[in-house]
Structure formats: structure tokens, C-alpha cells
Design a protein around this motif. Structure first.
Motif, PDB file in Angstrom:
ATOM      1  N   GLN A  43    -104.200  -1.217  -3.971  1.00  0.00           N
ATOM      2  CA  GLN A  43    -104.376  -1.649  -2.581  1.00  0.00           C
ATOM      3  C   GLN A  43    -104.591  -0.431  -1.679  1.00  0.00           C
ATOM      4  OE1 GLN A  43    -101.305  -4.376  -1.305  1.00  0.00           O
ATOM      5  NE2 GLN A  43    -101.577  -5.637  -3.125  1.00  0.00           N
ATOM      6  N   LEU A  44    -103.894   0.663  -2.003  1.00  0.00           N
ATOM      7  CA  LEU A  44    -104.096   1.915  -1.259  1.00  0.00           C
ATOM      8  C   LEU A  44    -105.500   2.461  -1.543  1.00  0.00           C
ATOM      9  CD1 LEU A  44    -103.140   4.352   0.417  1.00  0.00           C
ATOM     10  CD2 LEU A  44    -102.048   5.265  -1.623  1.00  0.00           C
ATOM     11  N   SER A  45    -105.897   2.360  -2.803  1.00  0.00           N
ATOM     12  CA  SER A  45    -107.210   2.849  -3.202  1.00  0.00           C
ATOM     13  C   SER A  45    -108.332   2.150  -2.426  1.00  0.00           C
ATOM     14  CB  SER A  45    -107.371   2.620  -4.710  1.00  0.00           C
ATOM     15  OG  SER A  45    -108.679   2.770  -5.096  1.00  0.00           O
ATOM     16  N   VAL A  46    -108.248   0.815  -2.282  1.00  0.00           N
ATOM     17  CA  VAL A  46    -109.348   0.105  -1.595  1.00  0.00           C
ATOM     18  C   VAL A  46    -109.366   0.396  -0.091  1.00  0.00           C
ATOM     19  CG1 VAL A  46    -109.635  -1.713  -3.325  1.00  0.00           C
ATOM     20  CG2 VAL A  46    -108.067  -2.104  -1.413  1.00  0.00           C
ATOM     21  N   LYS A  47    -108.226   0.839   0.442  1.00  0.00           N
ATOM     22  CA  LYS A  47    -108.235   1.289   1.847  1.00  0.00           C
ATOM     23  C   LYS A  47    -109.148   2.520   1.966  1.00  0.00           C
ATOM     24  CE  LYS A  47    -103.582  -0.150   3.097  1.00  0.00           C
ATOM     25  NZ  LYS A  47    -102.205   0.306   3.134  1.00  0.00           N
ATOM     26  N   TYR A  48    -108.973   3.443   1.013  1.00  0.00           N
ATOM     27  CA  TYR A  48    -109.823   4.644   1.016  1.00  0.00           C
ATOM     28  C   TYR A  48    -111.295   4.267   0.841  1.00  0.00           C
ATOM     29  CZ  TYR A  48    -106.184   8.199   1.151  1.00  0.00           C
ATOM     30  OH  TYR A  48    -105.164   9.021   1.562  1.00  0.00           O
ATOM     31  N   PHE A  49    -111.562   3.308  -0.057  1.00  0.00           N
ATOM     32  CA  PHE A  49    -112.956   2.897  -0.285  1.00  0.00           C
ATOM     33  C   PHE A  49    -113.548   2.285   0.985  1.00  0.00           C
ATOM     34  CE2 PHE A  49    -112.002   2.303  -5.080  1.00  0.00           C
ATOM     35  CZ  PHE A  49    -112.365   3.615  -5.334  1.00  0.00           C
ATOM     36  N   VAL A  51    -112.786   2.867   4.173  1.00  0.00           N
ATOM     37  CA  VAL A  51    -113.131   3.904   5.152  1.00  0.00           C
ATOM     38  C   VAL A  51    -114.335   4.719   4.655  1.00  0.00           C
ATOM     39  CG1 VAL A  51    -112.302   5.920   6.435  1.00  0.00           C
ATOM     40  CG2 VAL A  51    -110.777   4.006   6.028  1.00  0.00           C
ATOM     41  N   ALA A  52    -114.398   4.923   3.336  1.00  0.00           N
ATOM     42  CA  ALA A  52    -115.542   5.665   2.776  1.00  0.00           C
ATOM     43  C   ALA A  52    -116.849   4.953   3.129  1.00  0.00           C
ATOM     44  CB  ALA A  52    -115.392   5.802   1.259  1.00  0.00           C
ATOM     45  N   VAL A  53    -116.867   3.632   3.016  1.00  0.00           N
ATOM     46  CA  VAL A  53    -118.093   2.882   3.331  1.00  0.00           C
ATOM     47  C   VAL A  53    -118.438   3.019   4.816  1.00  0.00           C
ATOM     48  CG1 VAL A  53    -119.130   0.575   3.411  1.00  0.00           C
ATOM     49  CG2 VAL A  53    -117.797   1.251   1.425  1.00  0.00           C
ATOM     50  N   ILE A  54    -117.416   2.979   5.679  1.00  0.00           N
ATOM     51  CA  ILE A  54    -117.665   3.128   7.131  1.00  0.00           C
ATOM     52  C   ILE A  54    -118.253   4.520   7.421  1.00  0.00           C
ATOM     53  CG2 ILE A  54    -116.528   3.244   9.398  1.00  0.00           C
ATOM     54  CD1 ILE A  54    -114.505   1.133   8.216  1.00  0.00           C
ATOM     55  N   LEU A  55    -117.692   5.532   6.764  1.00  0.00           N
ATOM     56  CA  LEU A  55    -118.201   6.898   6.973  1.00  0.00           C
ATOM     57  C   LEU A  55    -119.597   7.086   6.369  1.00  0.00           C
ATOM     58  CD1 LEU A  55    -114.898   8.868   6.354  1.00  0.00           C
ATOM     59  CD2 LEU A  55    -116.145   8.774   8.499  1.00  0.00           C
ATOM     60  N   PHE A  56    -119.866   6.364   5.297  1.00  0.00           N
ATOM     61  CA  PHE A  56    -121.208   6.382   4.700  1.00  0.00           C
ATOM     62  C   PHE A  56    -122.203   5.861   5.737  1.00  0.00           C
ATOM     63  CE2 PHE A  56    -123.759   4.644   0.752  1.00  0.00           C
ATOM     64  CZ  PHE A  56    -124.734   5.594   0.976  1.00  0.00           C
ATOM     65  N   VAL A  95    -116.645  13.985   4.184  1.00  0.00           N
ATOM     66  CA  VAL A  95    -115.381  13.252   4.269  1.00  0.00           C
ATOM     67  C   VAL A  95    -115.457  11.919   3.516  1.00  0.00           C
ATOM     68  CG1 VAL A  95    -113.664  12.278   5.845  1.00  0.00           C
ATOM     69  CG2 VAL A  95    -114.755  14.424   6.413  1.00  0.00           C
ATOM     70  N   TRP A  96    -116.626  11.250   3.544  1.00  0.00           N
ATOM     71  CA  TRP A  96    -116.669   9.977   2.792  1.00  0.00           C
ATOM     72  C   TRP A  96    -116.635  10.200   1.288  1.00  0.00           C
ATOM     73  CZ3 TRP A  96    -119.558   7.132  -0.692  1.00  0.00           C
ATOM     74  CH2 TRP A  96    -120.915   7.340  -0.823  1.00  0.00           C
ATOM     75  N   MET A  97    -117.184  11.352   0.860  1.00  0.00           N
ATOM     76  CA  MET A  97    -117.070  11.695  -0.563  1.00  0.00           C
ATOM     77  C   MET A  97    -115.588  11.890  -0.918  1.00  0.00           C
ATOM     78  SD  MET A  97    -120.183  12.039  -1.720  1.00  0.00           S
ATOM     79  CE  MET A  97    -121.751  11.963  -0.906  1.00  0.00           C
ATOM     80  N   LEU A  98    -114.870  12.632  -0.046  1.00  0.00           N
ATOM     81  CA  LEU A  98    -113.447  12.882  -0.309  1.00  0.00           C
ATOM     82  C   LEU A  98    -112.645  11.584  -0.325  1.00  0.00           C
ATOM     83  CD1 LEU A  98    -112.483  16.115   1.679  1.00  0.00           C
ATOM     84  CD2 LEU A  98    -112.428  15.774  -0.786  1.00  0.00           C
ATOM     85  N   TYR A  99    -112.924  10.723   0.648  1.00  0.00           N
ATOM     86  CA  TYR A  99    -112.251   9.420   0.666  1.00  0.00           C
ATOM     87  C   TYR A  99    -112.540   8.659  -0.633  1.00  0.00           C
ATOM     88  CZ  TYR A  99    -110.227   8.896   5.342  1.00  0.00           C
ATOM     89  OH  TYR A  99    -109.413   8.994   6.445  1.00  0.00           O
ATOM     90  N   TRP A 128    -103.156   6.770   6.744  1.00  0.00           N
ATOM     91  CA  TRP A 128    -103.313   6.452   8.168  1.00  0.00           C
ATOM     92  C   TRP A 128    -103.385   7.718   9.016  1.00  0.00           C
ATOM     93  CZ3 TRP A 128    -105.336   2.151   9.307  1.00  0.00           C
ATOM     94  CH2 TRP A 128    -105.121   1.018   8.521  1.00  0.00           C
ATOM     95  N   VAL A 129    -102.632   8.754   8.607  1.00  0.00           N
ATOM     96  CA  VAL A 129    -102.698  10.031   9.341  1.00  0.00           C
ATOM     97  C   VAL A 129    -104.116  10.612   9.220  1.00  0.00           C
ATOM     98  CG1 VAL A 129    -101.893  12.440   9.332  1.00  0.00           C
ATOM     99  CG2 VAL A 129    -100.236  10.579   9.146  1.00  0.00           C
ATOM    100  N   LEU A 130    -104.630  10.633   7.991  1.00  0.00           N
ATOM    101  CA  LEU A 130    -105.964  11.200   7.770  1.00  0.00           C
ATOM    102  C   LEU A 130    -107.023  10.410   8.529  1.00  0.00           C
ATOM    103  CD1 LEU A 130    -107.633  13.340   6.195  1.00  0.00           C
ATOM    104  CD2 LEU A 130    -107.889  11.682   4.367  1.00  0.00           C
ATOM    105  N   THR A 131    -106.912   9.081   8.466  1.00  0.00           N
ATOM    106  CA  THR A 131    -107.925   8.245   9.117  1.00  0.00           C
ATOM    107  C   THR A 131    -107.866   8.405  10.637  1.00  0.00           C
ATOM    108  OG1 THR A 131    -107.745   6.726   7.265  1.00  0.00           O
ATOM    109  CG2 THR A 131    -108.827   5.875   9.235  1.00  0.00           C
ATOM    110  N   SER A 132    -106.660   8.487  11.186  1.00  0.00           N
ATOM    111  CA  SER A 132    -106.536   8.704  12.639  1.00  0.00           C
ATOM    112  C   SER A 132    -107.114  10.066  13.011  1.00  0.00           C
ATOM    113  CB  SER A 132    -105.070   8.659  13.073  1.00  0.00           C
ATOM    114  OG  SER A 132    -104.458   7.522  12.563  1.00  0.00           O
ATOM    115  N   ALA A 133    -106.803  11.077  12.172  1.00  0.00           N
ATOM    116  CA  ALA A 133    -107.296  12.434  12.463  1.00  0.00           C
ATOM    117  C   ALA A 133    -108.822  12.481  12.413  1.00  0.00           C
ATOM    118  CB  ALA A 133    -106.702  13.432  11.473  1.00  0.00           C
ATOM    119  N   VAL A 134    -109.410  11.839  11.398  1.00  0.00           N
ATOM    120  CA  VAL A 134    -110.872  11.830  11.266  1.00  0.00           C
ATOM    121  C   VAL A 134    -111.491  11.144  12.486  1.00  0.00           C
ATOM    122  CG1 VAL A 134    -112.789  10.838   9.938  1.00  0.00           C
ATOM    123  CG2 VAL A 134    -110.924  11.985   8.748  1.00  0.00           C
TER     124      VAL A 134
END
Lengths: 503, 105
Positions: A43-49, A51-56, A95-99, A128-134
Motif C-alpha cells: 500500500q505504501l509502494s502504490v502511494k509512491y507509484f 506520485v510518480a505518475v503525477i510527476l511523469f 524525482v519521478w524515477m526516484l519515486y 508524506w514528508v517527501l511529497t510535501s517537500a517536493v
């Protein structure tokens, strides 16, 4: 404002929030994704995915804006200048690659270690910290853009180093988040079980976090400064990211094609050895013209000639596995994207890299659209593709490990998304190749790298039409992205069959 | 000593560099395929691909003005790309003990 006025504003806002909430719920109902199919780690993993799509999307959007400005320099002038669009385009990509990579690792972590993620709560906080910071960094890039030449600008607005412009506070935040991620990986494997994949991943993450620090200190001599800066840019991408992709690829080959663990692990070691053997000193091709000693010309030239060998090895190994497993797999879109990765990596990094990497020709090509041509195909081919493959793997399990083989409903969508995205990126690569060829010829060789030569090259019909084609193929890529997102949101929705079991 | 590529040799430099990698990969793939399919034609085609690679290396070396120790890069490419696919193939065999291709069982 009167009390009645305040109440009206509050009522209006709360009405708007209710409406937004209802629409969000309707959207979720329409998606029909059931998170109970996923473990907490996934579930944590798909959160990263997500945000990755949004950054893509951000990468493509700002790339299109910057591409338009090549043709119409006045477009958004002093609102969103080319420098800002280009910066957000490239930063969003990094950043989307990293996410994506972090998401991939969290995806495989529990299954690979055989236990739950140790610091899951910490991992969620870090997300959430990383996403807020980005989000904050991007807003500052867009709304503040520049500051006075003081330390405060460096700390709060923009660090000024190309590709790693994030302000210093965000830099520190990124390192902290990566350390939390590293802790989660190491602690989880320590609690569960270690494997060859786990060992390579852990060592690679140490290098990944450590090398980023090389971009966080300043030196007064520009040559020294660039020397260290390349450690982040080159060694991250051509060493640590390649190894990370090797780890992700090894794991996915086991899951998707049923390749034996022993085989993928041995090949992982071979590829890591070849990659480090050629990639680390391949760094020399960035040291040709920055004021470093002359021996870097020879070192850079020699190791750059060797760099494609691991890529050739991967292609041969892929062929061998394909021959022995007859391409039977449990997720057709994911495997198609993995095949795209093998070819994209080979052509983008191998062929396009070697074409302009020897110092005798790089003298004319470095810093021109040649680099952009190589960069577009290499980044997409080597890294975007493997992340997209994992998006499909994640969505398959998010829907309850449904069938994603032949005979799926709306099969055309993933195929067209694959075709449009690859054709779009390849088209941009060719267009930029033509522009880079013209630029190195007219600006560098004929014009002698003068301002006159630069403007002659920029206004040449070949350059201008190449840039128009680049914009066109950028739009093709954007169309592919829209289709990809649509497909990811709908694929497997009506599927009742379970995924094929691969032995 | 480094002598930059002459203006007239730009295209040939890019083209021959790309051909080195493409011919190297074709040689490796055809070599592997000749083992998998047990067909001699693929083996001959793989050597043809290697011959193309040799020509590309020679052309690149001339266009990029390789002389002195720079010629070591040409030698490294010729030797490396010849033996790498063979080595990689043998690694494939050794690492796939239970899944060997028919030709190598």
C-alpha cells in the motif's frame, strides 16, 4: 468582514469541500481498486507509484512548454521562462524515477525478505514528508523562481546546480528520507532473510545516498566543483541507478517469467561487475573539457568504448531466457515494457552514447542537442520503462491478482500507449539528433563556438524544423501518457479470471 | 595527442560509432541464436556481423584520427567484441544448468 460574511465564506468553503469529497469518492468507486488486496508495505509502494505518475505528467507538461519556447521564444516570457520550464522538466523526471524506484523496492521488499516492513509507520511519514517537500520546492520554482545572490536563496529557493537545483533544506530532507528508506530496507532484510538481491540492493543504496552528498558542498574553483558535481550526475545514473534497475529487473524476471533465483542472481552479479567495471571510469567522458588533467581524455575514451558491453550482455541473456521460457508470462503489458527496457537501454545508453562520446568528436558535440537526444532515449529506455512495467504489476495485484494475459478486454489500450510513448520518445530523439548534428557542425566546427556561431546554428532551418518535429513528437508522447493513465485506471476492472501461474 | 575529427568526417564518425555497437550486438545475438536454433546459417551471419564491426572499427579509427596509444581502443573493441559474446554465451550455459538449449545439452 462581518460575522455574517465570515459564516457565508465558511459555508461556501465547506460546501465546496463536501462537493470535492463526493467527487473524490465517486472517482474511487469508479476506479474499483481494492487496497485490501495489498499488504501494508505494498500500500505504501502504490502511494509512491501514484506520485510518480503525477510527476511523469509534470515532466511531459513542462517539457512541452520548453519545446514550444524553442519555436516561439516569447511564449510565457517572464511568466514561466525557458530556464524554469527546463529545470522543472528535468527535476520532475529525476524525482519521478526516484519515486518509481522506491515504490518498486517497497513492492518487492516484503516478499523478498519474507517478513513485514520493519519501519512501515516511519516509511509512511517519510513518504508524506517527501511529497510535501517536493510540492513546496516546485511551487517555489514556479512562483518565486529566483532570489538575490545570497546564502538565503541557496537555502530557500534554488541551489543553482544544474539538474540538482533543489534548495539546501530540501537536499537535507531528501538525504533524511533516503536514510529512512535505507533503514527500512536493511532492517527488514535483517529481520527476515537476506538474499543475493538483498545484498546488492543494500550496497547500492549506500552508494546512492553517499553519492548524493557529493552534490551538497561548494568549492571556489569551478573545475573542482564540476568534478564532484559529476559524481552525482554520472555515477548516480550510470552506476547506482543501473544497478538498482538490475535488482528490480532480476526480481521481476523471477515473478513474471518464472526464471530461477540462482540464474537471476548470478546474472545480477555479472552485470554489476561489468557495469561498475566500465561505468565508474566511464565518468571520464564528462571530464574532457572542464579543466581536469589530459589523462581523462584517454580514460574517458577507453572506458566509454567498453560501456556498451554490459548492455550487449543483457540483450544476449534476455534472448537466452526468452528461448528457454518461450515468453510465457503472467502480465503481458509489464513484460512488453521490460522488453522495451532492454532495447531502450541498449539503444539510448549504448548506441546513442557511443556515437558522440570519444573526445575527438565530443569536442564538438558536448552540451548540444546531441546530449539531449541521448538523454531522452537513455532515460526513457533505461528507467521510465521499468517503472511503467511495475505500474502494471502493481495494478494487477491491486485488482486482486487478476488475469493480464492474452484476451484481455480493451487490450488495444496498453498496446497503443506502449506504441505512442515509444514512438514519441524515439521521434524526439531523432529530431534532437538532427538538431545536435547541425549545432555541432555549424556552431562548433564552423563557427568556432562563438556567439555568432551559436545564433547561426539556432536560426538555421534544419535546427528550427528539427525543433518543430521535437514538439510534434512531444505531443505524441503526451497522447501516449494520457492513454497509459487511462489504461492503468481501467485495466483488469471487469476481469474475473485469476493471473496465470508461472512455474 | 588528440586530433579532433575533421569537418568532412563528422557523419562518418557518428555512423561508424553507431555501427560498431549495432554490429557488436548483432554478432552477439546471431551467435547466441545460432546455438539456440542449431543452424549454421546464423553462425555464418554472426561472423558476417563481426566483419561489419571490423570495417566499422577501421573506419572509425581513421575518421577519429586514432594514432599511438589511441589505437589500443580500436584493438580493445576488436578483441572485446569478438570474445565478449562467446564468454557471455558460455556464462548463459553455466548459469542455466537445468535449462540448457538443445544444442548444448
Amino acid at each position: 468582514m462581518s460575522t455574517e460574511g465570515s459564516e457565508a465564506v465558511i459555508q461556501h468553503t465547506s460546501g465546496w469541500l463536501d462537493k470535492a469529497r463526493t467527487q473524490w469518492q465517486n472517482f474511487n468507486t469508479w476506479l474499483e481498486l481494492d487496497s485490501s488486496h495489498l499488504s501494508p508495505g505494498r500500500q505504501l509502494s502504490v502511494k509512491y507509484f501514484t506520485v510518480a505518475v503525477i510527476l511523469f505528467f509534470a515532466q511531459i507538461l513542462f517539457g512541452l512548454l520548453a519545446a514550444t519556447q524553442f519555436l516561439a521564444p516569447g511564449f510565457l516570457y517572464e511568466i514561466l521562462d525557458f530556464s524554469v520550464n527546463r529545470m522543472v522538466h528535468i527535476n520532475a523526471m529525476v524525482v519521478w524515477m526516484l519515486y518509481g524506484f522506491i515504490g518498486c523496492v517497497y513492492w518487492l521488499l516484503e516478499e523478498e525478505s519474507g517478513t513485514e516492513i520493519v519501519g512501515l509507520k516511519l516509511g509512511n511519514i517519510a513518504f508524506w514528508v517527501l511529497t510535501s517537500a517536493v510540492t513546496l520546492v516546485v511551487l517555489v520554482y514556479l512562483l518565486v523562481q529566483i532570489g538575490p545572490g545570497k546564502d538565503s536563496s541557496l537555502w530557500l529557493i534554488n541551489e543553482g546546480r544544474e539538474y540538482i537545483e533543489a534548495p539546501r533544506w530540501a537536499d537535507i530532507g531528501i538525504v533524511v528520507v533516503i536514510l529512512i528508506f535505507f533503514y527500512n530496507v536493511v532492517a527488514t532484510f535483517s529481520k527476515g532473510k537476506w538474499s543475493g538481491i538483498a545484498g546488492v540492493l543494500t550496497l547500492d543504496l549506500i552508494a546512492l545516498a553517499g553519492l548524493y552528498v557529493a552534490g551538497m558542498f561548494y568549492m571556489t574553483n569551478i573545475t573542482h566543483d564540476q568534478y564532484w558535481w559529476w559524481w552525482v550526475i554520472h555515477l548516480w545514473v550510470e552506476a547506482t541507478w543501473e544497478v538498482l534497475v538490475g535488482v528490480i529487473m532480476a526480481w521481476s524476471l523471477m515473478k513474471l517469467l518464472g526464471v530461477k533465483r540462482k540464474i537471476v542472481e548470478i546474472w545480477l552479479y555479472i552485470e554489476v561487475a561489468l557495469m561498475f567495471g566500465s561505468g565508474i571510469l566511464g565518468l571520464g567522458h564528462h571530464y574532457f573539457w572542464i579543466g581536469t588533467p589530459e589523462y581523462w581524455l584517454t580514460i574517458g575514451g577507453f572506458f566509454s568504448a567498453l560501456e556498451p558491453i554490459p548492455l550487449v550482455a543483457m540483450v544476449v541473456h534476455a534472448l537466452y531466457d526468452a528461448g528457454t521460457h518461450s515468453f510465457k508470462n503472467s502480465n503481458h503489458p509489464a513484460v512488453a515494457w521490460i522488453i522495451a527496457q532492454a532495447f531502450g537501454n541498449f539503444f539510448g545508453a549504448g548506441v546513442w552514447g557511443f556515437m558522440h562520446t570519444l573526445p575527438q568528436i565530443n569536442l564538438y558535440t558536448h552540451g548540444t542537442q546531441w546530449s539531449a537526444s541521448h538523454g531522452h532515449l537513455a532515460f526513457f529506455g533505461a528507467y521510465a520503462t521499468i517503472n511503467i512495467a511495475f505500474f502494471y504489476l502493481a495494478i494487477q495485484h491491486w485488482r486482486g491478482n487478476v488475469w493480464m494475459g492474452g484476451g484481455m478486454v480493451n487490450n488495444w489500450r496498453w498496446k497503443w500507449a506502449l506504441g505512442l510513448l515509444n514512438a514519441g520518445v524515439l521521434g524526439m530523439t531523432i529530431a534532437l539528433l538532427i538538431a545536435g548534428y547541425e549545432q555541432s557542425f555549424i556552431e562548433r566546427a564552423v563557427g568556432g563556438s562563438t556567439w555568432g556561431g551559436y545564433f547561426d546554428a539556432q536560426n538555421h532551418p534544419a535546427f528550427v524544423s528539427a525543433m518543430a518535429w521535437r514538439l510534434f513528437f512531444g505531443l505524441v508522447t503526451a497522447a501516449g501518457f494520457v492513454l497509459l493513465v487511462w489504461d492503468l485506471m481501467t485495466i483488469g476492472k471487469t476481469e474475473t479470471r485469476k493471473a496465470q501461474v508461472i512455474e | 595527442m588528440l586530433e579532433p575529427v575533421a569537418l568532412k568526417d563528422f557523419f562518418i564518425t557518428f555512423f561508424s560509432s553507431a555501427l560498431v555497437i549495432l554490429a557488436g550486438a548483432s554478432y552477439a545475438l546471431l551467435y547466441a541464436w545460432s546455438h539456440l536454433s542449431q543452424k549454421r546459417t546464423y553462425r555464418l551471419l554472426s561472423y558476417l556481423a563481426y566483419a561489419v564491426l571490423v570495417i566499422a572499427v577501421v573506419v572509425l579509427s581513421r575518421a577519429a584520427n586514432f594514432s599511438g596509444y589511441w589505437l589500443l581502443i580500436s584493438v580493445a573493441m576488436l578483441v572485446g567484441y569478438f570474445f565478449a559474446p562467446i564468454g557471455i554465451w558460455h556464462l548463459c550455459i553455466k548459469t542455466h544448468p537445468s535449462e540448457q538449449a538443445p544444442a548444448d545439452r
